[in-house]
Design a protein around this motif. Structure first.
Motif, PDB file in Angstrom:
ATOM      1  N   LEU A  10     -14.984 -31.415 -15.280  1.00 54.47           N
ATOM      2  CA  LEU A  10     -15.189 -31.713 -16.840  1.00 54.47           C
ATOM      3  C   LEU A  10     -13.859 -32.651 -17.391  1.00 54.47           C
ATOM      4  CD1 LEU A  10     -16.862 -28.588 -18.271  1.00 54.47           C
ATOM      5  CD2 LEU A  10     -17.758 -30.753 -17.853  1.00 54.47           C
ATOM      6  N   PRO A  11     -12.641 -32.077 -17.000  1.00 52.59           N
ATOM      7  CA  PRO A  11     -11.468 -32.610 -17.470  1.00 52.59           C
ATOM      8  C   PRO A  11     -11.692 -34.525 -17.145  1.00 52.59           C
ATOM      9  CG  PRO A  11     -10.996 -30.619 -16.521  1.00 52.59           C
ATOM     10  CD  PRO A  11     -12.129 -31.124 -16.246  1.00 52.59           C
ATOM     11  N   GLN A  12     -11.812 -34.709 -15.954  1.00 52.58           N
ATOM     12  CA  GLN A  12     -11.980 -35.840 -15.435  1.00 52.58           C
ATOM     13  C   GLN A  12     -13.036 -36.868 -16.215  1.00 52.58           C
ATOM     14  OE1 GLN A  12     -12.470 -36.629 -11.411  1.00 52.58           O
ATOM     15  NE2 GLN A  12     -12.824 -38.879 -11.668  1.00 52.58           N
ATOM     16  N   LEU A  13     -14.211 -36.221 -16.481  1.00 51.04           N
ATOM     17  CA  LEU A  13     -15.452 -36.941 -17.163  1.00 51.04           C
ATOM     18  C   LEU A  13     -15.050 -37.061 -18.773  1.00 51.04           C
ATOM     19  CD1 LEU A  13     -18.548 -34.684 -15.865  1.00 51.04           C
ATOM     20  CD2 LEU A  13     -17.831 -37.222 -15.385  1.00 51.04           C
ATOM     21  N   PHE A  14     -14.235 -36.105 -19.257  1.00 49.37           N
ATOM     22  CA  PHE A  14     -14.067 -36.267 -20.335  1.00 49.37           C
ATOM     23  C   PHE A  14     -12.899 -37.527 -20.591  1.00 49.37           C
ATOM     24  CE2 PHE A  14     -11.146 -35.504 -24.228  1.00 49.37           C
ATOM     25  CZ  PHE A  14     -12.068 -35.410 -25.324  1.00 49.37           C
ATOM     26  N   VAL A  15     -11.853 -37.525 -19.767  1.00 45.16           N
ATOM     27  CA  VAL A  15     -11.001 -38.802 -19.922  1.00 45.16           C
ATOM     28  C   VAL A  15     -11.515 -39.866 -19.757  1.00 45.16           C
ATOM     29  CG1 VAL A  15      -8.646 -39.470 -18.861  1.00 45.16           C
ATOM     30  CG2 VAL A  15      -8.808 -37.080 -19.518  1.00 45.16           C
ATOM     31  N   GLU A  16     -12.388 -40.152 -18.401  1.00 44.86           N
ATOM     32  CA  GLU A  16     -12.945 -41.244 -18.183  1.00 44.86           C
ATOM     33  C   GLU A  16     -13.844 -41.726 -19.183  1.00 44.86           C
ATOM     34  OE1 GLU A  16     -14.620 -40.651 -14.400  1.00 44.86           O
ATOM     35  OE2 GLU A  16     -12.846 -40.826 -13.261  1.00 44.86           O
ATOM     36  N   GLY A  17     -14.743 -40.843 -19.778  1.00 47.07           N
ATOM     37  CA  GLY A  17     -15.508 -41.255 -20.862  1.00 47.07           C
ATOM     38  C   GLY A  17     -14.869 -41.710 -22.166  1.00 47.07           C
ATOM     39  N   THR A  18     -13.777 -40.932 -22.455  1.00 49.29           N
ATOM     40  CA  THR A  18     -13.132 -41.324 -23.561  1.00 49.29           C
ATOM     41  C   THR A  18     -12.446 -42.849 -23.501  1.00 49.29           C
ATOM     42  OG1 THR A  18     -12.777 -38.976 -24.360  1.00 49.29           O
ATOM     43  CG2 THR A  18     -11.404 -40.841 -25.209  1.00 49.29           C
ATOM     44  N   THR A  19     -11.928 -43.105 -22.343  1.00 48.72           N
ATOM     45  CA  THR A  19     -11.382 -44.224 -22.040  1.00 48.72           C
ATOM     46  C   THR A  19     -12.322 -45.564 -22.187  1.00 48.72           C
ATOM     47  OG1 THR A  19      -9.462 -43.091 -20.629  1.00 48.72           O
ATOM     48  CG2 THR A  19      -9.894 -45.533 -20.332  1.00 48.72           C
ATOM     49  N   GLU A  20     -13.492 -45.216 -21.463  1.00 48.25           N
ATOM     50  CA  GLU A  20     -14.304 -46.237 -21.529  1.00 48.25           C
ATOM     51  C   GLU A  20     -15.070 -46.394 -23.018  1.00 48.25           C
ATOM     52  OE1 GLU A  20     -19.114 -46.887 -19.940  1.00 48.25           O
ATOM     53  OE2 GLU A  20     -17.877 -45.128 -19.435  1.00 48.25           O
ATOM     54  N   VAL A  21     -15.216 -45.604 -23.823  1.00 48.17           N
ATOM     55  CA  VAL A  21     -15.516 -45.846 -25.079  1.00 48.17           C
ATOM     56  C   VAL A  21     -14.346 -46.471 -26.071  1.00 48.17           C
ATOM     57  CG1 VAL A  21     -16.166 -44.607 -27.330  1.00 48.17           C
ATOM     58  CG2 VAL A  21     -17.205 -43.878 -25.358  1.00 48.17           C
ATOM     59  N   ALA A  22     -13.122 -46.216 -25.655  1.00 51.18           N
ATOM     60  CA  ALA A  22     -12.091 -46.848 -26.475  1.00 51.18           C
ATOM     61  C   ALA A  22     -11.837 -48.111 -26.212  1.00 51.18           C
ATOM     62  CB  ALA A  22     -10.747 -45.913 -26.256  1.00 51.18           C
ATOM     63  N   ARG A  23     -12.151 -48.532 -24.981  1.00 52.55           N
ATOM     64  CA  ARG A  23     -11.861 -49.896 -24.432  1.00 52.55           C
ATOM     65  C   ARG A  23     -12.808 -51.086 -24.922  1.00 52.55           C
ATOM     66  NH1 ARG A  23     -10.128 -48.518 -18.419  1.00 52.55           N
ATOM     67  NH2 ARG A  23      -7.748 -48.131 -18.763  1.00 52.55           N
ATOM     68  N   ARG A  24     -13.986 -50.453 -25.557  1.00 48.16           N
ATOM     69  CA  ARG A  24     -15.004 -51.245 -26.120  1.00 48.16           C
ATOM     70  C   ARG A  24     -14.421 -51.909 -27.482  1.00 48.16           C
ATOM     71  NH1 ARG A  24     -19.795 -46.920 -26.653  1.00 48.16           N
ATOM     72  NH2 ARG A  24     -20.266 -46.730 -24.480  1.00 48.16           N
ATOM     73  N   SER A  25     -13.398 -51.557 -28.101  1.00 49.80           N
ATOM     74  CA  SER A  25     -12.570 -52.286 -29.480  1.00 49.80           C
ATOM     75  C   SER A  25     -11.341 -52.314 -29.040  1.00 49.80           C
ATOM     76  CB  SER A  25     -13.353 -51.343 -30.572  1.00 49.80           C
ATOM     77  OG  SER A  25     -12.407 -51.819 -31.591  1.00 49.80           O
ATOM     78  N   ASP A  26     -10.706 -53.537 -28.942  1.00 46.46           N
ATOM     79  CA  ASP A  26      -9.333 -54.039 -28.997  1.00 46.46           C
ATOM     80  C   ASP A  26      -8.801 -53.444 -27.423  1.00 46.46           C
ATOM     81  OD1 ASP A  26      -6.790 -54.786 -29.321  1.00 46.46           O
ATOM     82  OD2 ASP A  26      -6.536 -53.616 -30.868  1.00 46.46           O
ATOM     83  N   PRO A  27      -9.408 -53.795 -26.464  1.00 45.70           N
ATOM     84  CA  PRO A  27      -9.056 -53.205 -24.975  1.00 45.70           C
ATOM     85  C   PRO A  27      -7.682 -53.482 -24.563  1.00 45.70           C
ATOM     86  CG  PRO A  27     -10.646 -54.949 -24.717  1.00 45.70           C
ATOM     87  CD  PRO A  27     -10.689 -54.724 -26.231  1.00 45.70           C
ATOM     88  N   ALA A  28      -7.221 -54.477 -25.052  1.00 44.45           N
ATOM     89  CA  ALA A  28      -5.874 -54.690 -24.737  1.00 44.45           C
ATOM     90  C   ALA A  28      -4.826 -53.755 -25.287  1.00 44.45           C
ATOM     91  CB  ALA A  28      -5.416 -56.187 -25.296  1.00 44.45           C
ATOM     92  N   ASN A  29      -4.996 -53.308 -26.578  1.00 49.92           N
ATOM     93  CA  ASN A  29      -3.979 -52.396 -27.244  1.00 49.92           C
ATOM     94  C   ASN A  29      -4.487 -50.979 -26.849  1.00 49.92           C
ATOM     95  OD1 ASN A  29      -1.914 -53.807 -29.042  1.00 49.92           O
ATOM     96  ND2 ASN A  29      -3.702 -54.766 -29.924  1.00 49.92           N
ATOM     97  N   VAL A  30      -5.787 -50.644 -26.294  1.00 48.20           N
ATOM     98  CA  VAL A  30      -6.094 -49.864 -25.917  1.00 48.20           C
ATOM     99  C   VAL A  30      -5.337 -49.320 -24.531  1.00 48.20           C
ATOM    100  CG1 VAL A  30      -7.818 -48.044 -25.046  1.00 48.20           C
ATOM    101  CG2 VAL A  30      -8.157 -49.130 -27.112  1.00 48.20           C
ATOM    102  N   ASP A  31      -5.307 -50.297 -23.728  1.00 47.28           N
ATOM    103  CA  ASP A  31      -4.558 -50.352 -22.521  1.00 47.28           C
ATOM    104  C   ASP A  31      -3.251 -50.235 -22.785  1.00 47.28           C
ATOM    105  OD1 ASP A  31      -7.030 -50.392 -21.223  1.00 47.28           O
ATOM    106  OD2 ASP A  31      -6.789 -52.480 -20.566  1.00 47.28           O
ATOM    107  N   ALA A  32      -2.833 -51.020 -23.486  1.00 44.68           N
ATOM    108  CA  ALA A  32      -1.251 -50.939 -23.840  1.00 44.68           C
ATOM    109  C   ALA A  32      -0.640 -49.365 -24.269  1.00 44.68           C
ATOM    110  CB  ALA A  32      -0.701 -51.858 -24.943  1.00 44.68           C
ATOM    111  N   LEU A  33      -1.535 -48.675 -24.880  1.00 50.90           N
ATOM    112  CA  LEU A  33      -1.161 -47.579 -25.591  1.00 50.90           C
ATOM    113  C   LEU A  33      -1.247 -46.569 -24.378  1.00 50.90           C
ATOM    114  CD1 LEU A  33      -0.900 -44.957 -27.614  1.00 50.90           C
ATOM    115  CD2 LEU A  33      -3.260 -45.212 -27.903  1.00 50.90           C
ATOM    116  N   ILE A  34      -2.149 -46.586 -23.283  1.00 49.70           N
ATOM    117  CA  ILE A  34      -2.259 -45.719 -22.204  1.00 49.70           C
ATOM    118  C   ILE A  34      -0.872 -45.927 -21.413  1.00 49.70           C
ATOM    119  CG2 ILE A  34      -3.665 -45.347 -20.186  1.00 49.70           C
ATOM    120  CD1 ILE A  34      -6.238 -45.877 -22.088  1.00 49.70           C
ATOM    121  N   GLU A  35      -0.669 -47.336 -21.257  1.00 53.79           N
ATOM    122  CA  GLU A  35       0.471 -47.396 -20.482  1.00 53.79           C
ATOM    123  C   GLU A  35       1.806 -46.948 -21.054  1.00 53.79           C
ATOM    124  OE1 GLU A  35       0.387 -48.307 -17.074  1.00 53.79           O
ATOM    125  OE2 GLU A  35      -1.881 -48.180 -17.454  1.00 53.79           O
TER     126      GLU A  35
END
Length: 331
Positions: free
Chosen positions: A296-321
């Protein structure tokens, strides 16, 4: 949407800011837009206390006038804040996923320890991003306890959700897909009728909100263990906030930071109360099988990351990094 685009609103925006530009010794009126009804525990333990604390700390000189989701639907509230129609917004950031994926990332990917986020400069990073792109700033981040599923029927024997329709928002869409269900986007006030009519088979959300929406009347099961966490956010229109006297700005920010700690602690107790109400009304706890629960923890993180990257993926990746470099990602 950049800040300069808001100038198209011209005189309407100037009028919207009049209420917050008076001197501190006079009464300062601030308009707040809220994502949930006033009688919900999520509001009482956070927003309501903030409004009362600000008024008390200012000896009544600063008054916050609340407008609920009946004024603007929850998923449409970010734009009026950005435009200056409202001065403050109390919501969950995944509600503005359509505007920026940073909202979904902020809602579930960062550590729930907001004091550490401030010390590490993550909230500064977020404020630079939101101010530059939308003309808003974050005053407080308030993590909520873990999430769960509320279902009309028990889990499938394998612990997955194939064939089911589950209500989500951007915070939960990923894990719902990861468990095999079809996500259905609905605002909170439509969950009850959706379950009652069989439009949805269940809903994903924070444990602290289920009983408030009387989901025990239209469902029979809730899942364990919990997964991930959600976040409430208090945001301000940057121009309106900057126009306030310095002492009022300081007061609003100080009370917001106090709220981060007090509301987070209270919401843990609220979640326990909400779960007790659900169980007292016949809702049974169903456990995910161990092989699903551990994912469940991995599914939540992976799923949330996938959804987040649909809009402004460059800045989403920058925030994550950036958050990863500061060891500020949720575990």
């Amino acid at each position: 949407m950049k800040i300069h685009r808001r100038l198209l609103l011209g005189a309407a925006m100037a009028a919207a800011l009049v209420g917050v530009s008076v001197p501190a010794q006079a009464e300062t009126t601030i308009r707040l837009l809220s994502g949930w009804p006033q009688n919900t525990s999520m509001i009482r333990s956070g927003e309501t206390k903030y409004i009362a604390n600000v008024e008390a700390a200012s000896n009544g000189a600063v008054k916050i006038v609340r407008n609920g989701p009946e004024a603007v639907p929850p998923f449409q509230q970010f734009q009026p804040l950005s435009a200056g129609v409202f001065d403050l917004l109390y919501t969950t950031p995944s509600y503005h996923q359509a505007d920026t994926g940073i909202g979904a990332a902020l809602d579930g990917l960062l550590t729930p320890d907001t004091a550490r986020l401030r010390e590490a400069g993550v909230i500064d990073w977020l404020n630079d991003y939101y101010r530059e792109n939308f003309g808003v700033i974050i005053l407080a981040l308030i993590p909520t306890p873990s999430n769960h599923l509320v279902l009309r029927e028990p889990l499938n024997p394998d612990g997955r959700l194939e064939g089911l329709k589950i209500r989500t928002n951007a915070a939960f869409e990923g894990i719902v897909r990861g468990l095999g269900a079809a996500p259905v986007g609905l605002p909170p006030n439509e969950i009850y009728s959706g379950l009652q009519k069989g439009v949805i088979d269940g809903t994903a959300g924070p444990q602290m909100a289920s009983a408030d929406y009387k989901l025990h009347e239209v469902s029979s099961y809730m899942t364990r263990p919990g997964f991930g966490h959600a976040t409430n956010v208090l945001m301000a229109n940057a121009d309106a906030f900057d126009a306030l006297p310095e002492d009022v700005r300081t007061l609003l920010q100080e009370e917001a930071i106090r709220l981060e700690s007090s509301a987070a602690e209270e919401m843990i107790a609220v979640a326990a109360e909400q779960n007790a109400i659900m169980e007292a009304n016949g809702v049974q706890i169903v456990e995910f099988p161990p092989e699903v629960a551990e994912k469940l923890p991995q599914l939540f993180v992976e799923g949330t990351t996938e959804v987040a990257r649909r809009s402004d993926p460059a800045n989403v990746d920058a925030l994550i990094e950036f958050a990863r470099s500061k060891d500020m990602l949720a575990r």
